[in-house]
Design an enzyme around this catalytic site. Structure first.
Site, short mmCIF file in Angstrom:
data_model
loop_
_atom_site.label_atom_id
_atom_site.label_comp_id
_atom_site.label_asym_id
_atom_site.label_seq_id
_atom_site.Cartn_x
_atom_site.Cartn_y
_atom_site.Cartn_z
CD GLU A 1 -2.73 1.32 2.18
OE1 GLU A 1 -2.60 0.35 3.47
OE2 GLU A 1 -3.68 2.39 2.48
NE ARG B 1 3.43 -8.29 9.91
CZ ARG B 1 3.20 -7.05 9.30
NH1 ARG B 1 4.02 -6.21 9.47
NH2 ARG B 1 2.49 -6.99 8.27
CE LYS C 1 3.22 -0.02 4.91
NZ LYS C 1 2.55 0.16 3.52
P1 ATP Z 1 0.20 -1.51 6.79
O1 ATP Z 1 -0.21 -1.36 8.15
O2 ATP Z 1 -0.05 -0.13 6.07
O3 ATP Z 1 -0.89 -2.63 5.99
P2 ATP Z 1 2.04 -3.33 5.88
O4 ATP Z 1 3.50 -3.61 6.58
O5 ATP Z 1 1.14 -4.36 6.08
O6 ATP Z 1 1.48 -2.44 6.55
P3 ATP Z 1 1.62 -3.18 3.09
O7 ATP Z 1 2.06 -2.15 2.10
O8 ATP Z 1 0.34 -3.79 3.01
O9 ATP Z 1 2.35 -2.77 4.42
O10 ATP Z 1 2.71 -4.49 2.98
C1 ATP Z 1 2.78 -4.99 1.47
C2 ATP Z 1 3.35 -6.42 1.56
O11 ATP Z 1 4.55 -6.78 2.44
C3 ATP Z 1 2.36 -7.36 2.25
O12 ATP Z 1 2.12 -8.54 1.54
C4 ATP Z 1 2.80 -7.48 3.78
O13 ATP Z 1 2.30 -8.84 4.26
C5 ATP Z 1 4.24 -7.76 3.66
N1 ATP Z 1 4.97 -7.17 4.74
C6 ATP Z 1 4.77 -6.22 5.51
N2 ATP Z 1 5.50 -6.09 6.62
C7 ATP Z 1 6.24 -7.35 6.54
C8 ATP Z 1 7.04 -7.73 7.68
N3 ATP Z 1 7.57 -7.30 8.66
N4 ATP Z 1 7.59 -8.97 7.19
C9 ATP Z 1 7.39 -9.70 6.18
N5 ATP Z 1 6.33 -9.15 5.33
C10 ATP Z 1 5.74 -7.87 5.68
#
Ligand code: ATP
Ligand code: MG
Length: 566
Positions: A37, A264, A274
């Protein structure tokens, strides 16, 4: 390691894919996607997901789409879109000629919602947000049906069309799936599919829409429209999988990707949410998203981490379903190992102490040829000027040495790396009694050779005081003073920001570098011998002085240097 040098280690997801291929599923295709996002910069956790998704596409001759999951326009912007593209590219991955946006599918998503309404599987609900929450029930109590749940298809179609046409204010109505208010899985208690949002200019679709689809509705359809075979996401979406499947099972779409969850990445001494990273930036706790202390890809790049080191780290932490927190030292070790091989060596004096070599001719300058890397001749050499005045590091001289001190002491000898052996003849102090200069002599017979019968134990780095270039050097430490700021905050009833490390940045403003470093370009990384790895920043200090960021410290620097001197 996998089947060849460039492929990543196996994991449970790759095993599922192997089985799918063996069973002839998906016509032998493997298609993944990375769906950020654009509401912030990418961090090291995203790097894990990028390496997983793009790595699978690479190793299985498949495809990986970069798709912006852009359904929350009030939090998103084009700066984030551009930074994400830049960071994925920097990590070494490419996505073909098209970047995907969930917003490309807004019209199709709308039509699928109409299909659900026509099938009696979605309805327009007028409950307020608060009422909706009350009706939803809890983990232990079932929810209650909304009084609007049994609206006729015709009325729902009319209201949904008028929602799109902008007839109702924000929050007046939503479109909901009609699933089961008593489901033990709260995600299935008639989840919202669409909400009204006026007055936001979407970075891709402008003012065209005033209703926006929810993530849980948008994601499966976007995956299916793109022919994704394996939709990989983090564990918190496990409970959403039944909804993912419900959406695809109830619309007319020929593709049903398989959602697979993995844990994660959490990293010690930092935060990865974020929302929190945004707060650190917006409230000025760091200099920006690319502050070298941030766990963002932009921050790591600015600090001098290499894409190869970050990819190596992602391979080493692996992919599993168990939650864990990785030690910062693992990441730093990956960086160190990569830079040890690839970073040219240079000399830089961070805490300068002037040395005058009294028996060296006043007007003489020697150009010494020095290897750029002790183990790799292919990296060539550079010329280092030597003259009567040099700087050494203040730490490399002690009037009263601690035990086993091998560096310079009054009357003692030390080797200047790549040059001569000098002896300290006189210590000059200021009125406060601080050492401000050393008067030394040098032995002309010691260039590159040790004098017969004298074992010189210490080797120190230096730069010519007449030729050195001035620099500002920034030394970074961990952003937080405790390994898990969130846990510490919860335990002590404080805010995670209370655990920011006050000493995470130390700036040294009067450093001297060997002259060839004047030609370095922003982003270039070197080993400053005995000090660590340093990367030239794109910014300069107000007076034009170059700024060097310490990427990572050296481990075991002493042992290595002393061997070289013998
Ligand atoms: P938000 O809280 O804004 O949703 P988010 O960290 O989930 O934050 P996204 O932009 O939705 O951010 O994440 C994009 C992709 O990265 C998603 O598939 C998410 O699962 C993955 N991702 C995000 N944070 C992690 C992490 N700490 N470890 C592994 N994968 C991650
Ligand atoms: Mg997310």
């Amino acid at each position: 390691m996998g089947s060849n040098d460039t492929s990543a280690p196996s994991n449970f997801i790759r095993q599922i894919i192997d089985q799918d291929l063996a069973a002839g599923k998906n016509g032998g295709r493997v298609a993944t996607r990375f769906p950020p996002e654009p509401n912030g910069y990418l961090h090291i956790g995203h790097a894990k997901s990028i390496c997983l998704n793009f790595g699978i596409a690479r190793d299985y001759n498949g495809t990986c789409n970069l798709r912006f999951d852009d359904t929350n326009p009030h939090k998103e912007n084009i700066e984030f879109v551009e930074s994400i593209k830049n960071d994925v590219r920097w990590l070494g991955f490419s996505w073909g000629d098209k970047v995907y946006y969930a917003s490309d599918y807004f019209e199709q998503l709308y039509q699928f919602a109409v299909e659900l309404i026509e099938k009696g599987l979605a309805y327009v609900c007028d409950l307020s947000a608060e009422e909706t929450r009350a009706y939803r029930g809890t983990l232990t109590q079932p929810g209650k049906d909304s009084p609007y749940r049994n609206r006729s298809v015709a009325e729902n179609l009319d209201l949904f069309r008028r929602m799109r046409a902008g007839e109702f204010p924000d929050g007046a109505r939503v479109l909901r799936a009609k699933i089961d208010m008593a489901s033990p899985n709260i995600n299935l208690r008639d989840p919202t599919l669409y909400r009204i949002r006026h007055g936001v200019i979407h970075h891709q679709t402008g003012a065209e829409w005033c209703i926006y689809p929810m993530y849980d509705y948008t994601h499966p359809i976007s995956d299916a429209l793109e022919g994704i075979t394996h939709s990989l996401c983090t564990l918190e979406f496990e409970d959403h999988r039944p909804l993912y499947d419900w959406v695809l099972d109830n619309i007319t779409i020929p593709c049903h990707p398989q959602q697979i969850e993995f844990s994660r990445l959490n990293l010690q001494y930092t935060v990865m949410s974020k929302r929190k990273l945004t707060q650190l930036v917006d409230e000025g706790f760091v200099e920006g998203w690319d502050d070298p202390r941030m766990p963002t890809i932009a921050g790591m790049r600015r600090r001098g981490y290499t894409p190869a080191a970050v990819r190596d780290f992602c391979d080493r932490i692996g992919i599993s379903k168990s939650d864990n927190t990785v030690e910062m030292s693992l990441l730093e070790n990956c960086v160190r190992e990569d830079l040890n091989v690839h970073a040219p060596r240079r000399m830089a004096v961070l805490r300068p102490l002037k040395v005058v070599i009294e028996n060296y001719p006043e007007d003489q300058v020697e150009m010494l040829d020095c290897a750029n890397h002790p183990q790799d001749d292919s990296m060539g050499s550079r010329q280092l000027p030597f003259c009567r005045e040099v700087y050494i590091d203040a730490e490399d001289f002690r009037e009263v040495p601690p035990p086993k001190y091998k560096r310079l002491v009054p009357g003692g000898e030390v080797r200047l790396r790549n040059a001569y052996v000098i002896r300290c003849e006189q210590v000059i102090k200021n009125a406060q009694g601080e050492v401000i200069e050393l008067r030394c002599s040098y032995d002309p017979a010691t260039l590159g050779v040790n004098p017969e019968g004298r074992k010189i134990k210490g080797v120190i780095h230096w730069v010519s005081a007449r030729h050195a270039v001035a620099a500002e050097v920034r030394l970074y430490d961990r952003l937080f003073s405790v390994p898990n700021p969130d846990a510490a905050a919860a335990k002590e009833g404080k805010d995670y920001k209370d655990f920011l490390n006050a000493d995470s940045l130390r700036t040294l403003t009067r450093c001297y570098l060997e002259p060839v470093l004047a030609e370095a370009r922003p982003g270039d990384t070197f080993q400053f011998e005995r000090e660590g790895y340093f990367c030239l920043d794109a910014q300069r200090a107000a007076d034009g002085t170059a700024i060097w960021n310490r990427t990572v410290t050296l481990r075991d620097s002493w042992a290595k240097i002393e061997q070289q001197g013998d």
